[in-house]
Scaffold this motif. Sequence first.
Motif, short mmCIF file in Angstrom:
data_model
loop_
_atom_site.label_atom_id
_atom_site.label_comp_id
_atom_site.label_asym_id
_atom_site.label_seq_id
_atom_site.Cartn_x
_atom_site.Cartn_y
_atom_site.Cartn_z
N THR A 187 3.90 -2.61 -17.44
CA THR A 187 4.37 -4.00 -17.45
C THR A 187 3.24 -5.02 -17.53
OG1 THR A 187 4.33 -4.15 -15.03
CG2 THR A 187 6.38 -3.34 -16.06
N GLY A 188 2.02 -4.59 -17.23
CA GLY A 188 0.92 -5.54 -17.18
C GLY A 188 0.77 -6.22 -15.84
N ALA A 189 1.57 -5.83 -14.85
CA ALA A 189 1.46 -6.42 -13.52
C ALA A 189 0.11 -6.04 -12.89
CB ALA A 189 2.60 -5.94 -12.62
N LYS A 190 -0.35 -6.85 -11.95
CA LYS A 190 -1.60 -6.59 -11.26
C LYS A 190 -1.34 -5.77 -10.00
CE LYS A 190 -5.69 -8.86 -9.31
NZ LYS A 190 -6.35 -10.17 -9.01
N LEU A 191 -2.08 -4.68 -9.84
CA LEU A 191 -1.94 -3.83 -8.65
C LEU A 191 -3.03 -4.19 -7.65
CD1 LEU A 191 -0.44 -1.39 -7.36
CD2 LEU A 191 -2.19 0.07 -8.39
N LYS A 192 -2.62 -4.50 -6.42
CA LYS A 192 -3.55 -4.87 -5.35
C LYS A 192 -3.28 -3.98 -4.14
CE LYS A 192 -3.89 -9.43 -4.84
NZ LYS A 192 -3.42 -10.83 -4.67
N TRP A 193 -4.24 -3.90 -3.23
CA TRP A 193 -4.03 -3.06 -2.06
C TRP A 193 -4.84 -3.54 -0.86
CZ3 TRP A 193 -6.16 -1.30 -6.65
CH2 TRP A 193 -7.54 -1.07 -6.65
N PHE A 194 -4.32 -3.19 0.32
CA PHE A 194 -5.03 -3.40 1.57
C PHE A 194 -6.00 -2.24 1.78
CE2 PHE A 194 -1.10 -5.79 2.47
CZ PHE A 194 -1.66 -7.00 2.87
N GLY A 195 -7.18 -2.55 2.30
CA GLY A 195 -8.15 -1.52 2.62
C GLY A 195 -7.91 -0.95 4.02
N ILE A 196 -8.82 -0.07 4.42
CA ILE A 196 -8.73 0.61 5.71
C ILE A 196 -9.99 0.32 6.52
CG2 ILE A 196 -8.27 2.81 6.88
CD1 ILE A 196 -7.46 3.97 4.18
#
Length: 418
Positions: free
Chosen positions: A147-156
């Motif tokens: 879809t072209g969406a941006k993937l983001k994440w929380f770190g540890i």
Amino acid sequence: MTQLPGLLDTEAIRKDFPLLDRQVHDGKKIVYLDNAATSQKPRQVLDALNAYYERHNANVHRGVHVLAEEATALYEGARDKVAAFINAPSRDEVIFTKNASESLNLVANMLGWADEPYRVDRETEIVITEMEHHSNIVPWQLLAQRTGAKLKWFGITDDGRLDLSNIDEIITEQTKIVSFTLVSNIMGTINPVETIIRRAQEVGALVCIDASQAAPHMVLDVQALQADFVAFTGHKMCGPTGIGVLWGRQELLEDLPPFLGGGEMIETVSMHSSTYAPAPHKFEAGTPPIAQAVGLGAAVDYLSSIGMDNIAAHEHAITEYAVKRLLEVPDLRIIGPSTAEDRGATLSFTLGDIHPHDVGQVLDEQGIAVRVGHHCARPVCLRYGIPATTRASFYLYSTPAEVDALVEGLEHVRNFFG
């Protein structure tokens, strides 16, 4: 024998699990510490599976003969049991899948195909965390790529907790879905659900929770969680393999498109177009996992008879004891929280410079079953700069004596490798 407060009557419980009496490697009684991968099954579940196949086996929903009606009643009865187990507002919010991976893929694909306001596209963001099982990473990567969406994440953090210090920068007005694990399958960390959901709700994002390591071990109340989707699997909670659950809010299930097409999920079909059945059947194309659902229903009955609060208390006591004992082992490093606070009954560790595969093999020779590798959570291993871990995971039938056996086994490992 070590006595701990809060323990269940494991002597009685273990009699329900035939496999726990098995001996391996020249008469060694098995010490099963691989429950995060799959749990053992009590006789009550095995009997329910056998009874279904021996007495009621038929396809569901469409038949009018007695076997079809019995099979349908058992299958839909299992849905009722699961709905009650998770405190779902409606039984129609419970969708049967083949596992939690399919449940999470179902959500990702629904959002990729959805109309506004739910659709994920190049103008939107997807948020996950660095501690996810691959089943809650790869589907979102695929959706982002498509879809072209941006993937983001929380770190540890260094001590195995989610780093939420930048929560307002990670979850923004562009976020469409936040998907995260309730309990880490590699570190045992219990995540701060309320904090994450509160922020997601502030920006109007949907929330999906992977409860695969929570449903077997604690009270799972979907209304209290206030998430939009909750996924879990049957084989980790005394049920058979081949059955998973996706719970979703009724209004979302009504609005979102199906993931799979086929029999049973339709209302009408012509050569030009089709209309779909209401949820949950809209998301259960083809012959469903009937026997497996019946087995899951029996597992829910079994766990409910013991009490999820009692199971959680037992596991907390075992985990607290296991953390204490493991920290006594020289050169052992726990990956994740080093206390029993806000953690589940899963402990991953390294032992000096001995490779986890070697640790697991030597333990197996002593009849001790643990899991080795990256546990489908390779980003966690990369985060801590390790190739893999040894993982011991406990359940309602685990005992302090098994913890002691593990510690003694690790001493044998250390001596073996000098």
